[in-house]
Design an enzyme around this catalytic site. Structure first.
Site, PDB file in Angstrom:
ATOM      1  N   LYS A  12       0.856  -1.191   0.000  1.00 49.26           N
ATOM      2  CA  LYS A  12       0.000   0.000   0.000  1.00 49.26           C
ATOM      3  C   LYS A  12       0.885   1.231   0.000  1.00 49.26           C
ATOM      4  O   LYS A  12       1.713   1.427   0.894  1.00 49.26           O
ATOM      5  CB  LYS A  12      -0.911  -0.001   1.233  1.00 49.26           C
ATOM      6  CG  LYS A  12      -1.982   1.060   1.185  1.00 49.26           C
ATOM      7  CD  LYS A  12      -3.002   0.792   0.081  1.00 49.26           C
ATOM      8  CE  LYS A  12      -4.234   0.075   0.575  1.00 49.26           C
ATOM      9  NZ  LYS A  12      -5.059  -0.453  -0.536  1.00 49.26           N
ATOM     10  N   THR A  57      -3.079  -5.407   0.583  1.00 45.28           N
ATOM     11  CA  THR A  57      -2.548  -4.054   0.811  1.00 45.28           C
ATOM     12  C   THR A  57      -3.488  -3.291   1.735  1.00 45.28           C
ATOM     13  O   THR A  57      -3.062  -2.413   2.478  1.00 45.28           O
ATOM     14  CB  THR A  57      -2.329  -3.280  -0.505  1.00 45.28           C
ATOM     15  OG1 THR A  57      -3.588  -2.967  -1.098  1.00 45.28           O
ATOM     16  CG2 THR A  57      -1.468  -4.057  -1.481  1.00 45.28           C
ATOM     17  N   ARG A 173      27.585  34.834  -8.672  1.00 43.82           N
ATOM     18  CA  ARG A 173      26.217  34.490  -9.067  1.00 43.82           C
ATOM     19  C   ARG A 173      25.448  34.041  -7.833  1.00 43.82           C
ATOM     20  O   ARG A 173      26.040  33.781  -6.781  1.00 43.82           O
ATOM     21  CB  ARG A 173      26.223  33.374 -10.128  1.00 43.82           C
ATOM     22  CG  ARG A 173      26.762  32.059  -9.602  1.00 43.82           C
ATOM     23  CD  ARG A 173      26.629  30.898 -10.602  1.00 43.82           C
ATOM     24  NE  ARG A 173      27.119  29.664  -9.998  1.00 43.82           N
ATOM     25  CZ  ARG A 173      27.021  28.474 -10.555  1.00 43.82           C
ATOM     26  NH1 ARG A 173      26.481  28.334 -11.751  1.00 43.82           N
ATOM     27  NH2 ARG A 173      27.474  27.399  -9.926  1.00 43.82           N
ATOM     28  N   GLN A 216      28.691  21.132  -8.142  1.00 43.31           N
ATOM     29  CA  GLN A 216      29.288  19.815  -7.897  1.00 43.31           C
ATOM     30  C   GLN A 216      30.245  19.881  -6.703  1.00 43.31           C
ATOM     31  O   GLN A 216      30.260  18.986  -5.850  1.00 43.31           O
ATOM     32  CB  GLN A 216      30.061  19.340  -9.143  1.00 43.31           C
ATOM     33  CG  GLN A 216      29.188  18.919 -10.316  1.00 43.31           C
ATOM     34  CD  GLN A 216      28.839  20.046 -11.271  1.00 43.31           C
ATOM     35  OE1 GLN A 216      28.736  21.218 -10.891  1.00 43.31           O
ATOM     36  NE2 GLN A 216      28.643  19.705 -12.541  1.00 43.31           N
ATOM     37  N   HIS A 244      18.489  28.197 -11.364  1.00 38.52           N
ATOM     38  CA  HIS A 244      19.192  29.314 -12.002  1.00 38.52           C
ATOM     39  C   HIS A 244      18.522  30.664 -11.723  1.00 38.52           C
ATOM     40  O   HIS A 244      17.302  30.794 -11.818  1.00 38.52           O
ATOM     41  CB  HIS A 244      19.243  29.097 -13.515  1.00 38.52           C
ATOM     42  CG  HIS A 244      19.879  27.812 -13.928  1.00 38.52           C
ATOM     43  ND1 HIS A 244      21.196  27.509 -13.631  1.00 38.52           N
ATOM     44  CD2 HIS A 244      19.388  26.741 -14.591  1.00 38.52           C
ATOM     45  CE1 HIS A 244      21.485  26.303 -14.117  1.00 38.52           C
ATOM     46  NE2 HIS A 244      20.407  25.813 -14.699  1.00 38.52           N
TER      47      HIS A 244
END
Ligand SMILES: O=c1[nH]c(=O)c2[nH]c(=O)[nH]c2[nH]1
Length: 289
Positions: A12, A57, A173, A216, A244
């Site tokens: 479930k 379930t 940025r 990264q 962004h």
């Protein structure tokens, strides 16, 4: 050609359970989304429709509610282990249980003790696998929708340029992401609440404290910080959408824009994903499935 039944599981999904604990006038609430997946001796049901090995379930859903009443809901890892162990120990045909839980946070409003507002905090997650208390078991904790932003301290330059590259290198940025993180515990009996808060703090501090040359690099630092400060954790998996923010060109209006006005684009987005692990940690690919 020979056709065989391959890997299978059933259960479930997304039982939404809210548990109110009444301590006089003061109430506490736990708000969960519980998904159960069981596997075991399920050849007959697939091959011939013989349901004798199948725990419905519907029963699994009822068990979630009954356990919420009977045991209360503490840390989600603990509740997941309780459920997973119940299914594999109570039914001989069920050999393996996977329980995935999301927890939504509520904060108190007013002083009545029984009013709450859904918190803007992230969603806490747990993923438990169990073959029973004596069999292989694993616990992966985590979070999703943890929104973070650095308004400076992020650069991106030195990347490949080919005939399709238009991106300008930048020394300043916005770096913003919605963190999805999952971390694998070495054992199945950690102090789950304290461990969660520590791992969350590590992720946030590493995000804020890393002068980023790429998302990264930030990802690696975030995973690394968790492993350095949380001895109970041996592997961290991160999924970081690069949300962004583009500085808007205001020169048509005779205005400059020194990184003050941004267009927050919602798609497409870069998706940076990675694993950081203790290379002596025992392999446990099943833990993540
Ligand atoms: O931190 C980043 N990593 C990338 O791989 C990438 N690619 C891109 O266009 N912008 C960024 N930013």
């Amino acid at each position: 050609m020979t056709i065989t039944l391959g890997a299978n599981r059933y259960g479930k999904a997304e039982t939404r359970v809210v548990r109110v604990t009444r301590d006089g006038e003061t109430h506490r609430i736990k708000d969960l989304n519980v998904s159960i997946s069981l596997s075991g001796d399920m050849d007959a049901v697939h091959l011939s429709g013989d349901n004798s090995a199948v725990l419905p379930t519907d029963t699994q859903k009822n068990t979630v509610f009954a356990f919420a009443r009977k045991h209360g809901i503490g840390e989600i890892e603990e509740f997941g282990l309780l459920l997973a162990r119940h299914f594999v120990t109570s039914q001989p045909t069920i050999r393996h249980a996977r329980v995935e839980i999301e927890e939504y946070a509520w904060e108190r409003v007013g002083d009545g003790g029984h009013s709450f507002v859904r918190s803007g905090r992230e969603v806490r997650t747990a993923l438990v696998h169990s073959d029973g208390p004596d069999g292989p078991e694993s616990v992966v904790s985590g979070l999703k929708d943890l929104l973070v932003l650095n308004s400076t301290g992020s650069e991106f330059h030195g990347f490949i340029r080919d005939e399709y590259t238009t991106l300008e290198p930048t020394r300043d940025r916005i770096l913003a992401t919605a963190v999805t993180a999952r971390w694998r515990h070495r054992g199945v009996d950690a102090a789950w609440g304290a461990s969660y808060e520590r791992a969350r703090r590590c992720l946030l501090e590493a995000f804020a404290g890393t002068h980023s040359l790429s998302l990264q690099q930030t990802l690696y630092q975030m995973g690394r910080r968790v492993l350095e400060e949380c001895a109970e954790i041996c592997e961290v998996r991160l999924s970081l959408p690069n949300k962004h923010h583009f500085a808007v060109d205001l020169t048509p209006f005779g205005m400059d824009n020194d990184n003050e006005v941004f267009f927050a684009a919602d798609r497409p987005y870069g998706l940076i994903e990675g694993t950081v692990l203790d290379d002596e940690a025992p392999a446990a690919p099943e833990a993540w499935n």
